[in-house]
Motif scaffolding. Structure first.
Motif, PDB file in Angstrom:
ATOM      1  N   ARG A  34     -41.731 -11.292  54.536  1.00 33.12           N
ATOM      2  CA  ARG A  34     -41.990  -9.880  54.800  1.00 33.12           C
ATOM      3  C   ARG A  34     -43.382  -9.691  55.398  1.00 33.12           C
ATOM      4  O   ARG A  34     -43.594  -8.886  56.288  1.00 33.12           O
ATOM      5  N   ARG A  35     -44.367 -10.432  54.902  1.00 33.61           N
ATOM      6  CA  ARG A  35     -45.730 -10.284  55.403  1.00 33.61           C
ATOM      7  C   ARG A  35     -45.846 -10.719  56.852  1.00 33.61           C
ATOM      8  O   ARG A  35     -46.705 -10.240  57.580  1.00 33.61           O
ATOM      9  N   ARG A  36     -44.972 -11.643  57.269  1.00 29.20           N
ATOM     10  CA  ARG A  36     -45.031 -12.124  58.643  1.00 29.20           C
ATOM     11  C   ARG A  36     -44.400 -11.153  59.627  1.00 29.20           C
ATOM     12  O   ARG A  36     -44.581 -11.267  60.821  1.00 29.20           O
ATOM     13  N   ARG A  37     -43.615 -10.218  59.126  1.00 32.61           N
ATOM     14  CA  ARG A  37     -42.971  -9.280  60.042  1.00 32.61           C
ATOM     15  C   ARG A  37     -43.982  -8.308  60.610  1.00 32.61           C
ATOM     16  O   ARG A  37     -45.020  -8.030  60.030  1.00 32.61           O
ATOM     17  N   SER A  38     -43.630  -7.738  61.723  1.00 28.78           N
ATOM     18  CA  SER A  38     -44.532  -6.793  62.380  1.00 28.78           C
ATOM     19  C   SER A  38     -44.635  -5.518  61.568  1.00 28.78           C
ATOM     20  O   SER A  38     -43.769  -5.188  60.760  1.00 28.78           O
ATOM     21  N   HIS A  39     -45.718  -4.797  61.807  1.00 30.10           N
ATOM     22  CA  HIS A  39     -45.932  -3.522  61.130  1.00 30.10           C
ATOM     23  C   HIS A  39     -44.798  -2.559  61.444  1.00 30.10           C
ATOM     24  O   HIS A  39     -44.344  -1.800  60.580  1.00 30.10           O
ATOM     25  N   HIS A  40     -44.305  -2.598  62.681  1.00 34.11           N
ATOM     26  CA  HIS A  40     -43.207  -1.719  63.082  1.00 34.11           C
ATOM     27  C   HIS A  40     -41.959  -2.000  62.264  1.00 34.11           C
ATOM     28  O   HIS A  40     -41.271  -1.079  61.811  1.00 34.11           O
ATOM     29  N   ASP A  41     -41.628  -3.271  62.067  1.00 38.78           N
ATOM     30  CA  ASP A  41     -40.441  -3.627  61.299  1.00 38.78           C
ATOM     31  C   ASP A  41     -40.569  -3.170  59.852  1.00 38.78           C
ATOM     32  O   ASP A  41     -39.593  -2.717  59.245  1.00 38.78           O
ATOM     33  N   ASP A  42     -41.765  -3.303  59.279  1.00 35.32           N
ATOM     34  CA  ASP A  42     -41.975  -2.834  57.913  1.00 35.32           C
ATOM     35  C   ASP A  42     -41.742  -1.333  57.817  1.00 35.32           C
ATOM     36  O   ASP A  42     -41.141  -0.847  56.860  1.00 35.32           O
ATOM     37  N   ASP A  43     -42.207  -0.594  58.804  1.00 38.78           N
ATOM     38  CA  ASP A  43     -41.988   0.854  58.818  1.00 38.78           C
ATOM     39  C   ASP A  43     -40.503   1.175  58.885  1.00 38.78           C
ATOM     40  O   ASP A  43     -40.022   2.097  58.207  1.00 38.78           O
ATOM     41  N   GLU A  44     -39.758   0.437  59.703  1.00 41.17           N
ATOM     42  CA  GLU A  44     -38.328   0.696  59.832  1.00 41.17           C
ATOM     43  C   GLU A  44     -37.603   0.452  58.514  1.00 41.17           C
ATOM     44  O   GLU A  44     -36.650   1.162  58.175  1.00 41.17           O
ATOM     45  N   LEU A  45     -38.040  -0.535  57.760  1.00 42.18           N
ATOM     46  CA  LEU A  45     -37.448  -0.792  56.447  1.00 42.18           C
ATOM     47  C   LEU A  45     -37.709   0.369  55.495  1.00 42.18           C
ATOM     48  O   LEU A  45     -36.828   0.771  54.728  1.00 42.18           O
ATOM     49  N   TYR A  75     -36.208  14.135  59.741  1.00 48.12           N
ATOM     50  CA  TYR A  75     -37.096  13.112  59.181  1.00 48.12           C
ATOM     51  C   TYR A  75     -37.545  12.124  60.263  1.00 48.12           C
ATOM     52  O   TYR A  75     -38.742  11.850  60.419  1.00 48.12           O
ATOM     53  N   HIS A  76     -36.588  11.578  61.011  1.00 45.15           N
ATOM     54  CA  HIS A  76     -36.930  10.589  62.036  1.00 45.15           C
ATOM     55  C   HIS A  76     -37.783  11.198  63.148  1.00 45.15           C
ATOM     56  O   HIS A  76     -38.708  10.545  63.659  1.00 45.15           O
ATOM     57  N   ARG A  77     -37.486  12.425  63.529  1.00 48.57           N
ATOM     58  CA  ARG A  77     -38.272  13.067  64.585  1.00 48.57           C
ATOM     59  C   ARG A  77     -39.714  13.288  64.129  1.00 48.57           C
ATOM     60  O   ARG A  77     -40.656  13.106  64.909  1.00 48.57           O
ATOM     61  N   PHE A  78     -39.878  13.670  62.871  1.00 47.13           N
ATOM     62  CA  PHE A  78     -41.236  13.881  62.363  1.00 47.13           C
ATOM     63  C   PHE A  78     -42.045  12.595  62.458  1.00 47.13           C
ATOM     64  O   PHE A  78     -43.185  12.593  62.937  1.00 47.13           O
ATOM     65  N   PHE A  79     -41.451  11.483  62.013  1.00 50.96           N
ATOM     66  CA  PHE A  79     -42.198  10.227  62.026  1.00 50.96           C
ATOM     67  C   PHE A  79     -42.215   9.565  63.402  1.00 50.96           C
ATOM     68  O   PHE A  79     -42.832   8.510  63.569  1.00 50.96           O
ATOM     69  N   SER A  80     -41.580  10.176  64.375  1.00 49.71           N
ATOM     70  CA  SER A  80     -41.780   9.753  65.756  1.00 49.71           C
ATOM     71  C   SER A  80     -43.091  10.307  66.292  1.00 49.71           C
ATOM     72  O   SER A  80     -43.636   9.803  67.279  1.00 49.71           O
ATOM     73  N   HIS A  81     -43.599  11.357  65.630  1.00 45.85           N
ATOM     74  CA  HIS A  81     -44.861  11.976  66.020  1.00 45.85           C
ATOM     75  C   HIS A  81     -46.015  11.587  65.104  1.00 45.85           C
ATOM     76  O   HIS A  81     -47.173  11.620  65.526  1.00 45.85           O
ATOM     77  N   ARG A  83     -47.777   9.116  61.806  1.00 44.07           N
ATOM     78  CA  ARG A  83     -47.818   7.780  61.222  1.00 44.07           C
ATOM     79  C   ARG A  83     -47.281   7.806  59.798  1.00 44.07           C
ATOM     80  O   ARG A  83     -47.603   8.700  59.015  1.00 44.07           O
ATOM     81  N   LEU A  84     -46.486   6.806  59.470  1.00 44.29           N
ATOM     82  CA  LEU A  84     -45.931   6.698  58.125  1.00 44.29           C
ATOM     83  C   LEU A  84     -47.029   6.592  57.079  1.00 44.29           C
ATOM     84  O   LEU A  84     -46.906   7.106  55.968  1.00 44.29           O
ATOM     85  N   GLN A  85     -48.135   5.946  57.439  1.00 49.76           N
ATOM     86  CA  GLN A  85     -49.216   5.715  56.489  1.00 49.76           C
ATOM     87  C   GLN A  85     -49.945   6.998  56.094  1.00 49.76           C
ATOM     88  O   GLN A  85     -50.667   7.024  55.094  1.00 49.76           O
ATOM     89  N   ASP A  86     -49.755   8.067  56.853  1.00 45.54           N
ATOM     90  CA  ASP A  86     -50.506   9.297  56.607  1.00 45.54           C
ATOM     91  C   ASP A  86     -49.804  10.277  55.679  1.00 45.54           C
ATOM     92  O   ASP A  86     -50.441  11.206  55.173  1.00 45.54           O
ATOM     93  N   TYR A  87     -48.492  10.104  55.488  1.00 49.22           N
ATOM     94  CA  TYR A  87     -47.740  11.087  54.714  1.00 49.22           C
ATOM     95  C   TYR A  87     -46.787  10.400  53.742  1.00 49.22           C
ATOM     96  O   TYR A  87     -46.313   9.290  53.988  1.00 49.22           O
ATOM     97  N   ASP A  88     -46.506  11.086  52.649  1.00 42.54           N
ATOM     98  CA  ASP A  88     -45.550  10.584  51.664  1.00 42.54           C
ATOM     99  C   ASP A  88     -44.141  10.749  52.229  1.00 42.54           C
ATOM    100  O   ASP A  88     -43.663  11.879  52.370  1.00 42.54           O
ATOM    101  N   PRO A  89     -43.442   9.668  52.560  1.00 41.00           N
ATOM    102  CA  PRO A  89     -42.125   9.806  53.193  1.00 41.00           C
ATOM    103  C   PRO A  89     -41.085  10.438  52.277  1.00 41.00           C
ATOM    104  O   PRO A  89     -40.150  11.088  52.761  1.00 41.00           O
ATOM    105  N   TYR A  90     -41.230  10.259  50.965  1.00 37.38           N
ATOM    106  CA  TYR A  90     -40.277  10.887  50.047  1.00 37.38           C
ATOM    107  C   TYR A  90     -40.414  12.407  50.078  1.00 37.38           C
ATOM    108  O   TYR A  90     -39.415  13.136  50.026  1.00 37.38           O
ATOM    109  N   LEU A  91     -41.630  12.890  50.163  1.00 42.85           N
ATOM    110  CA  LEU A  91     -41.841  14.335  50.253  1.00 42.85           C
ATOM    111  C   LEU A  91     -41.324  14.870  51.584  1.00 42.85           C
ATOM    112  O   LEU A  91     -40.696  15.931  51.638  1.00 42.85           O
ATOM    113  N   ILE A  92     -41.556  14.129  52.667  1.00 38.40           N
ATOM    114  CA  ILE A  92     -41.036  14.538  53.973  1.00 38.40           C
ATOM    115  C   ILE A  92     -39.510  14.562  53.941  1.00 38.40           C
ATOM    116  O   ILE A  92     -38.872  15.493  54.439  1.00 38.40           O
ATOM    117  N   GLY A  93     -38.911  13.541  53.336  1.00 40.43           N
ATOM    118  CA  GLY A  93     -37.450  13.484  53.246  1.00 40.43           C
ATOM    119  C   GLY A  93     -36.881  14.616  52.418  1.00 40.43           C
ATOM    120  O   GLY A  93     -35.872  15.230  52.784  1.00 40.43           O
TER     121      GLY A  93
END
Length: 267
Positions: A34-45, A75-81, A83-93
């Motif tokens: 998991r650590r070797r995967r790209s940051h983008h892939d981690d976000d998609e997970l 949800y997906h449109r919001f995180f297209s604009h 960064r996942l690191q800036d907001y709680d995704p559960y609250l956004i969902g």
């Protein structure tokens, strides 16, 4: 609208992870692969996990398929604009569920959304009883809804493929041999694939008609079923449904749907 959005601190505070702790962030497995995967892939997970949480909550809230799909798109449109690191995704969902219920006129009580989402997220904890916690989450959702609306330019609607798939299935049933159609779960498989693709951003990348054609093509492919006389026909069946789609585009969408299923295997 650009990815950054200037908000006053009082509005932003409830959504940012460092300031809001009631809906904790997703847990990530710390294995070497998991650590070797790209940051983008981690976000998609993480996004896959959050949408699964949204779907489970939506089922408990007795939402129908269209509002649930709309929630996933918001949800997906919001995180297209953003960064996942800036907001709680559960609250956004959770907020996307509430907002989608309004957009699709299948209104849900905010209290019900909060309680169901909290219990889905924290199955090992007792239900929320503190009025302070409920009030905090209600206020966070109100601020979060405004944030989402502003981020998406107050345009939270997108044409969905559901009505097209329903029409295509009815038309295809008339073309197919009845015995083949009745013994093969093409209809159920197509609807299941359509529901599953909302776990990834493929739902944002293509026209509604193209998504409907692709899941139908994929369903037929899974069972080795061919549309009668398609090879002899001057116009292929998918062209009848959508004039501007090509078989190459269909296969590209199918590959992207398969990528979504691959994410599930990597959780």
């Amino acid at each position: 609208m650009s990815g950054s959005l200037v908000l006053d601190s009082n509005m932003a505070a409830p959504m940012r992870r460092k300031d809001h702790t009631l809906m904790s962030k997703a847990t990530r497995t710390e294995d070497p692969s998991r650590r070797r995967r790209s940051h983008h892939d981690d976000d998609e997970l993480v996004h896959f996990r959050i949408v699964r949480f949204m779907m489970e909550s939506g089922i408990k809230l007795r939402m129908t398929s269209v509002p649930m799909a709309t929630a996933a798109i918001i949800y997906h449109r919001f995180f297209s604009h953003c960064r996942l690191q800036d907001y709680d995704p559960y609250l956004i969902g959770m907020t996307a569920i509430s907002l989608a219920s309004k957009v699709e006129e299948e209104h849900l009580k905010i209290r019900d959304v909060i309680n169901v989402c909290y219990r889905t997220r924290h199955q090992d904890k007792p239900p929320l009883e503190s009025q302070t916690e409920l009030s905090d989450l209600r206020q966070a959702m109100a601020s979060c809804e405004l944030l989402i609306m502003r981020t998406l330019g107050f345009n939270v609607t997108k044409e969905l493929p559901h009505k097209y798939l329903l029409h295509y299935l009815k038309s295809l049933a008339d073309w197919m041999d009845r015995s083949v159609w009745e013994r093969t779960p093409i209809r159920d498989t197509a609807w299941a694939m359509l529901r599953d693709l909302y776990h990834g951003k493929v739902c944002l990348w293509h026209k509604a008609q193209h998504l409907a054609v692709a899941v139908l093509y994929f369903s037929l492919l899974c069972y080795g079923i061919e549309v009668p006389l398609n090879n002899q026909a001057e116009t292929k069946w998918w062209k009848v449904f959508s004039e501007d789609i090509t078989e190459e585009q269909i296969k590209n969408i199918i590959e992207q749907i398969m990528d979504v299923y691959d994410l599930e295997q990597r959780l």
